[in-house]
Motif scaffolding. Structure first.
Motif, PDB file in Angstrom:
ATOM      1  N   ALA A 230       0.814  -1.219   0.000  1.00 18.08           N
ATOM      2  CA  ALA A 230       0.000   0.000   0.000  1.00 18.08           C
ATOM      3  C   ALA A 230       0.843   1.262   0.000  1.00 18.08           C
ATOM      4  CB  ALA A 230      -0.939  -0.004   1.209  1.00 18.08           C
ATOM      5  N   THR A 231       1.938   1.222   0.719  1.00 13.66           N
ATOM      6  CA  THR A 231       2.696   2.458   0.922  1.00 13.66           C
ATOM      7  C   THR A 231       3.937   2.578   0.038  1.00 13.66           C
ATOM      8  OG1 THR A 231       1.943   2.401   3.219  1.00 13.66           O
ATOM      9  CG2 THR A 231       3.741   3.926   2.706  1.00 13.66           C
ATOM     10  N   PHE A 232       4.563   1.437  -0.242  1.00 10.67           N
ATOM     11  CA  PHE A 232       5.782   1.461  -1.053  1.00 10.67           C
ATOM     12  C   PHE A 232       5.618   0.706  -2.364  1.00 10.67           C
ATOM     13  CE2 PHE A 232       7.138   2.480   3.217  1.00 10.67           C
ATOM     14  CZ  PHE A 232       8.112   3.446   3.038  1.00 10.67           C
ATOM     15  N   ARG A 233       4.387   0.566  -2.767  1.00  4.26           N
ATOM     16  CA  ARG A 233       4.074  -0.132  -4.022  1.00  4.26           C
ATOM     17  C   ARG A 233       4.811  -1.463  -4.136  1.00  4.26           C
ATOM     18  NH1 ARG A 233       5.669   4.693  -7.383  1.00  4.26           N
ATOM     19  NH2 ARG A 233       4.208   6.271  -6.681  1.00  4.26           N
TER      20      ARG A 233
ATOM     21  N   LEU B  35      -1.335  13.822   7.017  1.00  7.57           N
ATOM     22  CA  LEU B  35      -0.345  12.844   6.553  1.00  7.57           C
ATOM     23  C   LEU B  35      -0.749  11.413   6.876  1.00  7.57           C
ATOM     24  CD1 LEU B  35       2.888  14.832   7.356  1.00  7.57           C
ATOM     25  CD2 LEU B  35       1.961  14.290   5.110  1.00  7.57           C
ATOM     26  N   LYS B  36      -1.981  11.251   7.293  1.00  6.45           N
ATOM     27  CA  LYS B  36      -2.451   9.885   7.528  1.00  6.45           C
ATOM     28  C   LYS B  36      -3.673   9.624   6.664  1.00  6.45           C
ATOM     29  CE  LYS B  36      -2.422   5.945   9.860  1.00  6.45           C
ATOM     30  NZ  LYS B  36      -3.287   5.446  10.914  1.00  6.45           N
ATOM     31  N   PRO B  37      -3.447   9.517   5.350  1.00  9.55           N
ATOM     32  CA  PRO B  37      -4.575   9.234   4.450  1.00  9.55           C
ATOM     33  C   PRO B  37      -5.151   7.859   4.744  1.00  9.55           C
ATOM     34  CG  PRO B  37      -2.482   9.040   3.309  1.00  9.55           C
ATOM     35  CD  PRO B  37      -2.178   9.598   4.650  1.00  9.55           C
ATOM     36  N   THR B  38      -6.424   7.680   4.442  1.00  8.43           N
ATOM     37  CA  THR B  38      -7.034   6.363   4.622  1.00  8.43           C
ATOM     38  C   THR B  38      -6.501   5.431   3.531  1.00  8.43           C
ATOM     39  OG1 THR B  38      -8.895   6.755   3.143  1.00  8.43           O
ATOM     40  CG2 THR B  38      -9.142   7.484   5.423  1.00  8.43           C
TER      41      THR B  38
ATOM     42  N   ASN C  15       6.087   9.276   7.230  1.00  9.89           N
ATOM     43  CA  ASN C  15       5.094   9.440   8.272  1.00  9.89           C
ATOM     44  C   ASN C  15       4.329   8.156   8.564  1.00  9.89           C
ATOM     45  OD1 ASN C  15       2.318  10.599   9.373  1.00  9.89           O
ATOM     46  ND2 ASN C  15       3.951  12.088   9.687  1.00  9.89           N
ATOM     47  N   LEU C  16       3.900   7.499   7.502  1.00  7.85           N
ATOM     48  CA  LEU C  16       3.150   6.254   7.668  1.00  7.85           C
ATOM     49  C   LEU C  16       4.038   5.163   8.252  1.00  7.85           C
ATOM     50  CD1 LEU C  16       0.970   6.152   4.419  1.00  7.85           C
ATOM     51  CD2 LEU C  16       0.257   6.692   6.747  1.00  7.85           C
ATOM     52  N   LEU C  17       5.291   5.163   7.808  1.00 10.81           N
ATOM     53  CA  LEU C  17       6.237   4.160   8.303  1.00 10.81           C
ATOM     54  C   LEU C  17       6.405   4.302   9.807  1.00 10.81           C
ATOM     55  CD1 LEU C  17       8.256   1.944   7.821  1.00 10.81           C
ATOM     56  CD2 LEU C  17       9.947   3.648   7.165  1.00 10.81           C
ATOM     57  N   GLU C  18       6.563   5.531  10.233  1.00 11.40           N
ATOM     58  CA  GLU C  18       6.710   5.818  11.659  1.00 11.40           C
ATOM     59  C   GLU C  18       5.550   5.216  12.459  1.00 11.40           C
ATOM     60  OE1 GLU C  18       9.220   7.596  12.903  1.00 11.40           O
ATOM     61  OE2 GLU C  18       8.513   7.669  14.988  1.00 11.40           O
TER      62      GLU C  18
END
Lengths: 124, 124
Positions: A87-90, B4-7, B79-82
């Motif tokens: 989802a985040t890093f394809r 920065l936290k999209p669904t 951000n999402l990784l964090e």
DNA sequence: TTTCGATTACGAAAATTTTCGTAGTAAAAT
DNA sequence: ATTTTACTACGAAAATTTTCGTAATCGAAA
């Protein structure tokens, strides 16, 4: 079906159970409350739902229940990681690794450990 | 606030925009449909919501809109990784890295790259 | 100019997730 | 034995996210 894709709240509860072993709702709720305000019945309801979903099992201990995580921490991590990378890093696990290494401090020992893992993988 | 936290659905749309640059709803919807069935108005509505949230901007091009991602891919990933590391690996980025390396195949070149990054970090 | 086709706007419904009030129950304390 | 306390059960409300039907709009084609 999505037994391995717990919601965020469910994951918080799982973490507490993984760390502390079988616990009462009271205990889990107190741990949660350390991070943010959560009502007791909220935690209770969530854990009951997780029980219905078979994410948790429970045993009666006297007058309360002891809940236990029924899915394994590592299996869950692997599963969530897979979805997260997609989802985040394809799908690029490498991009994620670079990002994670770049943005988090880590000790020499940890880096050494990763280096070893990489070298062993490069052998093949 | 959680810009920065999209669904999950929002992230899917962002990915398409990051990859392809400013695009029409039609195009985004077609890309989404490659993965799973999504109604046109569903995609439209989502993009309008994202526009309201300032996740996207748009320009009128003739009779349709061209939408553009307003948040950066890398900043969002970080951000999402964090958040993901905290929620899933209790904050241990190293655990995540080990897991990611262990469970995904990677080319010699990629491994080499990571190794270099690690070595440079070990200098300090 | 009228019709057609594609697009946007809008609002509401559906689905999912989270929260919590209230009632019932049983053990412990008085 | 009665009261108090600490639970569980249950159901519904609230909040969030996702989906989609319908109507309005506008340019292009006829």
């Amino acid at each position: 079906m999505d037994i391995l894709k717990p919601t965020e709240s469910e994951l918080e509860i799982l973490q507490i159970l993984w760390q502390n072993g079988p616990s009462s709702v009271r205990f889990v709720n107190e741990e949660l409350t350390k991070q943010r305000e959560v009502g007791y019945t909220t935690t209770l309801k969530l854990m009951q739902i997780m029980f219905d979903k078979k994410l948790l099992s429970r045993t009666e201990e006297g007058r309360y229940h002891l809940y236990k995580a029924e899915i394994e921490e590592e299996a869950t991590q692997i599963n969530l990681l897979e979805k997260f990378v997609d989802a985040t890093f394809r799908g690029s696990a490498m991009k994620l690794v670079m990002q994670a290494l770049g943005n988090h401090d880590s000790s020499k020992e940890e880096l050494e450990e990763i280096k070893k893992l990489i070298e062993s993988k490069m052998q093949k």
